[in-house]
Design a protein around this motif. Structure first.
Motif, PDB file in Angstrom:
ATOM      1  N   ALA A  24       0.263  -1.073   0.110  1.00  0.00           N
ATOM      2  CA  ALA A  24       0.026  -0.089  -0.059  1.00  0.00           C
ATOM      3  C   ALA A  24       0.758   1.285  -0.085  1.00  0.00           C
ATOM      4  O   ALA A  24       0.412   2.121  -0.785  1.00  0.00           O
ATOM      5  N   LEU A  25       1.861   0.914   0.590  1.00  0.00           N
ATOM      6  CA  LEU A  25       2.852   2.891   0.867  1.00  0.00           C
ATOM      7  C   LEU A  25       3.820   2.668  -0.564  1.00  0.00           C
ATOM      8  O   LEU A  25       4.312   3.919  -1.195  1.00  0.00           O
ATOM      9  N   LEU A  26       3.981   1.634  -1.001  1.00  0.00           N
ATOM     10  CA  LEU A  26       4.464   1.803  -2.269  1.00  0.00           C
ATOM     11  C   LEU A  26       3.621   2.641  -3.502  1.00  0.00           C
ATOM     12  O   LEU A  26       4.364   2.826  -4.092  1.00  0.00           O
ATOM     13  N   GLY A  27       2.647   1.588  -3.469  1.00  0.00           N
ATOM     14  CA  GLY A  27       1.716   1.940  -4.610  1.00  0.00           C
ATOM     15  C   GLY A  27       0.998   3.415  -4.444  1.00  0.00           C
ATOM     16  O   GLY A  27       0.750   4.235  -5.427  1.00  0.00           O
ATOM     17  N   ALA A  28       0.701   3.728  -2.795  1.00  0.00           N
ATOM     18  CA  ALA A  28       0.836   5.126  -2.971  1.00  0.00           C
ATOM     19  C   ALA A  28       1.750   6.166  -3.279  1.00  0.00           C
ATOM     20  O   ALA A  28       1.318   7.464  -3.689  1.00  0.00           O
ATOM     21  N   ALA A  29       2.927   5.535  -2.432  1.00  0.00           N
ATOM     22  CA  ALA A  29       3.731   6.749  -3.106  1.00  0.00           C
ATOM     23  C   ALA A  29       4.409   6.903  -4.777  1.00  0.00           C
ATOM     24  O   ALA A  29       4.314   7.482  -5.435  1.00  0.00           O
ATOM     25  N   ALA A  30       3.921   5.807  -5.580  1.00  0.00           N
ATOM     26  CA  ALA A  30       3.860   5.307  -6.893  1.00  0.00           C
ATOM     27  C   ALA A  30       3.015   6.350  -7.856  1.00  0.00           C
ATOM     28  O   ALA A  30       3.427   6.985  -8.542  1.00  0.00           O
ATOM     29  N   ALA A  31       1.559   6.166  -6.693  1.00  0.00           N
ATOM     30  CA  ALA A  31       0.698   7.589  -7.335  1.00  0.00           C
ATOM     31  C   ALA A  31       1.057   8.230  -7.333  1.00  0.00           C
ATOM     32  O   ALA A  31       0.725   9.840  -8.580  1.00  0.00           O
ATOM     33  N   LEU A  33       3.528  10.191  -7.207  1.00  0.00           N
ATOM     34  CA  LEU A  33       4.819  10.343  -7.750  1.00  0.00           C
ATOM     35  C   LEU A  33       4.889  10.566  -9.692  1.00  0.00           C
ATOM     36  O   LEU A  33       5.292  11.634  -9.875  1.00  0.00           O
ATOM     37  N   TYR A  34       3.881   9.304  -9.928  1.00  0.00           N
ATOM     38  CA  TYR A  34       3.604   9.960 -11.273  1.00  0.00           C
ATOM     39  C   TYR A  34       2.187  10.920 -11.375  1.00  0.00           C
ATOM     40  O   TYR A  34       1.997  10.833 -12.384  1.00  0.00           O
ATOM     41  N   ALA A  35       1.838  11.640 -10.253  1.00  0.00           N
ATOM     42  CA  ALA A  35       0.802  12.382 -10.525  1.00  0.00           C
ATOM     43  C   ALA A  35       1.827  14.067 -11.368  1.00  0.00           C
ATOM     44  O   ALA A  35       2.339  14.500 -10.473  1.00  0.00           O
ATOM     45  N   PRO A  36       0.544  14.143 -12.035  1.00  0.00           N
ATOM     46  CA  PRO A  36       1.521  15.755 -12.421  1.00  0.00           C
ATOM     47  C   PRO A  36       0.589  17.026 -11.353  1.00  0.00           C
ATOM     48  O   PRO A  36       0.041  17.499 -10.865  1.00  0.00           O
ATOM     49  N   LYS A  37       1.999  16.938  -9.926  1.00  0.00           N
ATOM     50  CA  LYS A  37       2.342  18.238  -9.782  1.00  0.00           C
ATOM     51  C   LYS A  37       3.523  19.189  -9.299  1.00  0.00           C
ATOM     52  O   LYS A  37       4.327  18.184  -9.648  1.00  0.00           O
ATOM     53  N   PRO A  38       3.442  20.397  -9.119  1.00  0.00           N
ATOM     54  CA  PRO A  38       4.836  20.999  -8.760  1.00  0.00           C
ATOM     55  C   PRO A  38       5.163  20.131  -7.730  1.00  0.00           C
ATOM     56  O   PRO A  38       4.290  19.263  -7.181  1.00  0.00           O
TER      57      PRO A  38
END
Length: 121
Positions: A24-31, A33-38
């Motif tokens: 769950a932690l890895l999935g949340a971090a990946a989400a 990191l790949y989200a378009p945010k500053p």
């Protein structure tokens, strides 16, 4: 255990839970990191998620610790009761063995007295 059980042992619940939390932690971090945010928003979100995960893990650790303590108390009580039962049973068996050996000794003495009496006659 048969061969199939030896080849594919059942995992304990704690192993599964650890895997679930890490996934769950890895999935949340990946989400995140790949989200378009500053960068600033991303760091803020990561910090927030990390603090949430830390709080959840502390809660889980507290619950697990309490359950482990309860289990340890329960095992201690059961072991004490079992030890008392075994001790009482051992005492009963020992007393029975002592009585039986005393009876046998008396029977042997009586038999030897009879043999001596017959031998004298």
């Amino acid at each position: 255990m048969n061969k199939e059980e030896m080849d594919h042992p059942v995992q304990s619940g704690s192993t599964f839970t650890k895997g679930l939390v890490i996934g769950a932690l890895l999935g949340a971090a990946a989400a995140l990191l790949y989200a378009p945010k500053p960068g600033r928003e991303l760091r803020s979100d990561l910090s927030e998620k990390l603090s949430t995960a830390t709080d959840k893990s502390k809660e889980v650790a507290t619950v697990v610790g309490e359950k482990a303590t309860d289990l340890a108390k329960n095992v201690t009580e059961k072991t004490t009761d079992l030890a008392k039962t075994v001790s009482a049973g051992a005492s009963t068996i020992l007393n029975s063995a002592k009585e039986a050996s005393a009876d046998i000794a008396e029977d042997v003495k009586n038999a030897s007295d009879e043999v001596i009496t017959e031998a004298k006659q």
